[in-house]
Motif scaffolding. Sequence first.
Motif, PDB file in Angstrom:
ATOM      1  N   SER A 156       0.823  -1.218   0.000  1.00 33.97           N
ATOM      2  CA  SER A 156       0.000   0.000   0.000  1.00 33.97           C
ATOM      3  C   SER A 156       0.851   1.261   0.000  1.00 33.97           C
ATOM      4  O   SER A 156       0.350   2.345  -0.333  1.00 33.97           O
ATOM      5  CB  SER A 156      -0.915   0.004   1.221  1.00 33.97           C
ATOM      6  N   MET A 157       2.119   1.119   0.374  1.00 35.84           N
ATOM      7  CA  MET A 157       2.968   2.292   0.438  1.00 35.84           C
ATOM      8  C   MET A 157       3.265   2.833  -0.963  1.00 35.84           C
ATOM      9  O   MET A 157       3.319   4.055  -1.169  1.00 35.84           O
ATOM     10  CB  MET A 157       4.283   1.941   1.146  1.00 35.84           C
ATOM     11  N   GLY A 158       3.401   1.939  -1.949  1.00 35.50           N
ATOM     12  CA  GLY A 158       3.692   2.377  -3.317  1.00 35.50           C
ATOM     13  C   GLY A 158       2.566   3.215  -3.909  1.00 35.50           C
ATOM     14  O   GLY A 158       2.800   4.354  -4.365  1.00 35.50           O
ATOM     15  N   PRO A 159       1.305   2.735  -3.921  1.00 35.56           N
ATOM     16  CA  PRO A 159       0.216   3.578  -4.437  1.00 35.56           C
ATOM     17  C   PRO A 159       0.056   4.883  -3.670  1.00 35.56           C
ATOM     18  O   PRO A 159      -0.296   5.909  -4.259  1.00 35.56           O
ATOM     19  CB  PRO A 159      -1.018   2.687  -4.268  1.00 35.56           C
ATOM     20  N   TYR A 160       0.344   4.865  -2.367  1.00 39.76           N
ATOM     21  CA  TYR A 160       0.236   6.098  -1.580  1.00 39.76           C
ATOM     22  C   TYR A 160       1.282   7.106  -2.039  1.00 39.76           C
ATOM     23  O   TYR A 160       0.978   8.305  -2.241  1.00 39.76           O
ATOM     24  CB  TYR A 160       0.402   5.767  -0.102  1.00 39.76           C
TER      25      TYR A 160
END
Length: 1670
Positions: A1286-1290
Amino acid sequence: MAAEPGAEGPGSGGAGTGGAARAAEAALEVSWVQGFSNKNLAFVNNQTVCYPCGSYILFLDIKSKKTRAVQCQTGQVGAFAANANSQVVAFSDRKLNPLIHIYTFPELSKLTELKGDVQLDYTLLALSFTGPYLASYSSIPEFVLSVWNWQEKILLCSESQPGLTGISLSFNPMNWQQLCFVAESSVSIWRVERSKDGYHLTGHPLELPDDQGVMSPHEDLFFPPSRNDDPYYGPDLPISAIAGLEGDEAETFVPRNCIKTSVHPTAHCWTAASEIYMGCKEGYVLVIDAEQYSVSVLQEKAPPEFMQKIADVVSHIRKEGQKKKGGKPSDLQKRVLLAMAFCNEGLYAAGCEGFLNFYHIKDLQYEVKICADISQPISSLIFSPDYSSLLLVTDQGTVYSYRPVHSGEAVKLLDTSSSCFLAADFLTPGHNYCVSVTIAGEVQVWSLEDGTFLSKLSLGIEATSMACCPSSNSVAVGTQIGQICFLDVTKAEAPRVVHRIFLSKLPVLSLHYDQSGQFLIARATEGHIFILDARPSKLFQVLGYIVLEDEVLHVSIISDFENDLVEVMVLLNEAELQQAKLKIFYLSSAIRTDTDQYVNEQGMFKGTGLKREQYDLDCPLSSAVRLKNNTVYGYSTRAPFICQYCLSEENLQYRSVFSTLKKIPTKQFGSGLLCLSPNSQWLAAAAKNGVLLIYNTSTLDILAQKHCHSYQGGGIRSMVFSLDGNFILVNSENDCALVCLKWKEIKETEVEEAALYWQSLLDILNKSTSDENSVLKSMAEWKFDPESTSKSIPVTEEDGNVTNADDMTWLGQKMKKVMREETRRFANQKKELQMGIKKLRKTIQKMMHENEQVPDIEKLELREFNLDLEDQERAQAEAEEDVARARKEIEMETLSYCYLQDLIKYECWDVMCVKERSVKCFHVDFQVSNYPLKERSKEELETLEKALQSKRTETAALKAQKKNLEVDSETLSEEEEEKEEVAADGAPHCLSGSLSSQYGGNTSILYHQCDLHTKEQKLNQTILLKDIIYKVKTAFNEEFDLVVQKKEEEIARVKERNLKIQEILEQLEVQVELWEPVLTDDEMPERALTVQDSEIKAEKYLTPEEKAEAEMLAKLEGERRHAATDDERLRALDDMMGGVLEIRREDILKLDIPPPSFLSRPEDLWTEEEKKIFDEYEKNVKELNEGKEEYRQFLRNEWNKIEVSIKETTQNFDEIVRKLSEKKLKTDMVIYQEELKILNLIYTLLLDEELDCREAGLHKFLTKKKKEKVKGARKILAAKYGVEASMGPYKDALHEGQNLELGFIKQFADLSGNLLEELLQLYKQRPETPRKETLLDTANPYVKESAEDYQDALSLLMKAMDELDSPEHMPSGLNQSMWKRFCLARRNKIKNEELVKGKILALGEMKACHQRRVEENEQMKSELENTFQELTRLKEEKMKLQQNVIVQFLLKQGQVELGSTRIPDYSDAVLIDRRVVEELNCSLAAQGEKKITAMVEYKDFSKGIIQLEWEHKKMKMQIQDLKEKARDIVILPISKNCQLFLTMQNYDTHMSQHLAGMEQSLGVMDKLHKKNVKNHQKKVRELKKCIHLKEQANYELSLQLKEMLVSVSERMHIFKAADTRDISEENTRQRYQEILKQKYLRDLIREQEKQLTILQLETEAWKPGTHQVV
């Protein structure tokens, strides 16, 4: 109300299939449904509430009171939930593999279905406050809690709770990821955790307070927090290890004495702060923190004094009201909350008391305010979505509305009944109203058009049946106690009871009217059928009754208007023959006018009064109806068939049993019910599956079918057609639903035929309907107290009028009247019979007396005088039966006692190889018993042999091991010899721990106490010790047997000596009772097993044969004895020589010298020779007497010697018994020593097993925790991967936002600086955070600041942006195209910001989930570490226990003193020589004596000092006293008397003289007083005489005054009549003088009376004074 669109067919099939079945299903539709099941109630919007009822979900509009319904097509509704925000309803069906259905409101269309793995049923459903989430909980066998996304039909997560039955389930309104699950005695908080796309359920059970409201800390029994290890008793182990439990049972095991009864939750609600308020059955209010998982008990704040007084008054009034109603008064101080509802102001709660209470909670205290009182138990509270009104639902089915803002009274909103419907019927003319009745006796009136509730009337009695009269607007209701209540329903809004008839004490099962409304047929139990006049004008007169031989199952009535007849057909129960019996009887209108012609005196119809027919059918039926063409349809009980029969009188003549003409399969199950339409065109059939089938009676084709009820609700109880045939009322058995059906698709011809028949019937009924209704209206309302039903029930006379006779039914009154009439009619005959019986009785008594006087051969037996032989035989038969029954009972009881005797004898006697017995002393009350022993079994001997063999093997192995160590064999042999010598001599008994070797035990076979380390050695040691105990007991028993044998010998010797003493006593002719010892029952216990004849007190019963045999034996024995005594030789020897051949010394006492014959003559006549003979005779007599006396003395000496020898021998035996007793005591000591060893060994073995069990439990716990740790590690990895994913899309969304800002600046870089600055400000401007329309009301405590769902928030935000994008906000100088580009860029930026917010929230949840998993993993690590430490400690304790063995030492008595009975701790004890201790004790004793001497001296010296101090203090106090006395003497006042006493020498003489003078003066005063009294008395007598004279004069004057007054009045009249005014002055003056004289006399009398009173008072005052002086 129509069924839901797209509904499926019924669960159980109808009669047709395919298109025909669908057409039949579409022919009927549901018009309306009514009922109230009191299960759940919920709002779907501000104006509509919904609740389940049977197979339907009902939607009630609060304002219009209109009802809509959704039917569950697959059966009864199970669990139910509703959400007003989403306006959806969820419910489950009750079938195998049930489904959850989601419907939307107000469309009432199905949104979706949820299917899980549940097999049987869902028990709980809950919808989240926001979001498309639903929670469900299933019952047996899964017990699974599941969370669904119902919009996407996805099961998010589930968790099992085996064996836990839930009672309520709810979401946290502020956070859908928290749920509260409540069971009967437990509460759990469940959290839904999200990790990327996965969801997980984690439960947190809460510790509830106990039933006293006390929160006790949690105690971990598997890992006890504190330990109390004892070196003797071993380590302190948990209870689960002591109980021998392993695995999950060991972790959850709680002993019975540690189980605390917790509170039982009843209701709960969430607060806006994510807390939970919870009520309990015990009356406590709990507050639960859902974040910290803590529970606290709220305490009620003490109210002010005046408020407490008001509460006490209200409580007293409430209790008194409940007492008057007959209920049990409840305690208002202990409120049991059954419902809760939370709002911004506080908490509303209610319970069994019927009060709506408002709780103002602050900290952990609350104040209670009573808002409303509805006097009914409140089961639930529901706030409307706008929180403007609060619904109060009661157990009785009443719903109230309360508005918290107005704080007024609760308004009744819905007044139905929660009881099941019993029956329903249509009011005449059948198209406006219908009436229903419940089992509880509540009658409701409904509008037929839309099912609107009009009115309700409670009868207060349990109802059993109901019917509406066609000829009037009256309703008849049958009751359980045999009453029929008649109601006036001419006003549908106000029904009333106008009449009651008490037919009999039999329940009224059903009521039936004929179509003309002339007769009312009442079916009761035991085959009773009552016929009543149905007209109110006749007061519903009871015409008569019929009693049939079997139970009546069903009644069918046909009205023949042409012949003016009513044909009644009844179906009888013929269960034994597996057939059906029909009986038909005909009622004519003449019965109502001439009742006596048809009814006998008992009220029963005569056999010739009614025409009757009987038909036997070949198939057993449960219901039957009859058409006018004699066609009968019956529902078979063998199989689901409708049987058709044709009845006719012609066929009845030659046919005994009618056969079925046609069978129509129904594909239903359970007992069926048939109902015929009024025009006989349609036949309705129903059964337990709840499907209604309607057939055409002519073709038997299915016209319609409807699945209106379910099998779970018990199926259909009753159904009825309206008179016009347009409506059908159907009610079920148990689901509390009343369904009204109407035709949807039907042929016009059938409709016209039904309408034509209805019209013709109305024409007939209208002739009498108006008249009967007018009579019905004029009837007074019946006043009835339900509480007095069981005490006094009003009943009817012959004409049906009600009387006040207690418990007198109409049937009872008829019987009473007949009996009274018969008694009056046959009074003379009865008297004659009584006189004849008395005369006959005297004659028989005289004959019996004469019979007693005649000889026995002429006597008659008493039974021959009995006149009623049959009654005598009956009485004898009953007596014989009673005797046989009593004999059988006694035999069975005796048999049980014999069995118990045999069992006890086998256990305590037969299995004993050595029976328990005692030996007693002769002269002392003392006894010694042996050891009872059972014979050792083969298994025990084999076990003993194995133990011995194991011991030998170990000994041989030990010797071989010592040889391998190259130990000198000679030294070893010497040591072994020393050990054997020591063991033989018994020196080291202190090491062996017992003295068993001295009492028959072989201790050489035992292990050494210090060598017992292994489990096998300890087991073998216990076996060997038991063998030693057995041998010790055997050795003592052998010695005991010798003593017993010696006692028997002594008793035999005593008996022999007693025989000698008896001979001596006989010779001495002395009677002395000899002491003869015998063996007691304790010494011969086998006597207890046999019953002697002397022990039986009752006379033995002998049969005649036994008596004859006993008499014969007695006769033979007498003859034998007589023959033995009748011997001529013996008689001759006895006559000549006394029975002996030679004279013995013993016979000297029998010798007697015969006197000479001349002794009869006087001495004077004796000759010399005769004198010599006499002298010689005297000499011989003297010598004989001396010899006799000498021999008597010899016998006495011999007697004394024998008694002395007996006493010596018996005393010697008593000494032997005493020694045996001492040995028994020592033997017991030895046995106890060995048993103590066994107990110690068993305890160590038990402790070893407990340690093994604990170790196994810890290993299983460790394995379980390792598996959980592996799972936890996987969860951590999954959560970590989710966070990283989820850190990448954020970051991409953040980078995209930055790019959008840069692109915006580049896109509008060509604009001027001011305009660009203004656009940048507008670019950063955002609209206010929008809210959902449903959340705009500030009264809702669960309103959030922003929407949770991202898509909803974005759509609301885009709608709010439309206002900012309007041209009004466009800066000046900017063209329209640039403004559009600007608005588009701003919208993209806002979308990006909302996307970032959603990503942040999701990322935060994932991080929180990851953090919780990490914390759980750390906690798991600490638990594993603690478990490893516990295992290590346990192994050390186990090793210590194996090495530190328990050794028993044998010490001499008196050398060890214990301060208490508890064994002290010898862990640091040292064995030392006895002499050292004795020397130390001697020195200690000497020092102690010196110390005591010094202490005595010190004490004496101290005592002297104290004595001197005390004397000194005493002297000081004496000095002080003397000083005070001197001071008192100085200040003492001295009077004249004191001075006289002090100065005069003869003070006593002076006082005596003074007293003599006083006495003389008193005497003089007494005389004077008496004289004065006499004078005063004389004056009083004179005054009384004067008074008497004056009274006489006054009386005469009063008479004269009366005459004068009369004369004056006459003269006045004359004066007035003569009208003269001349009055003589002289007469006036004389009259005036007389008046003055009378006045003077009156004054004089008054003064004399006062003087007389004064004199009397003085006289009375003198009298007591005189006595006092005397």
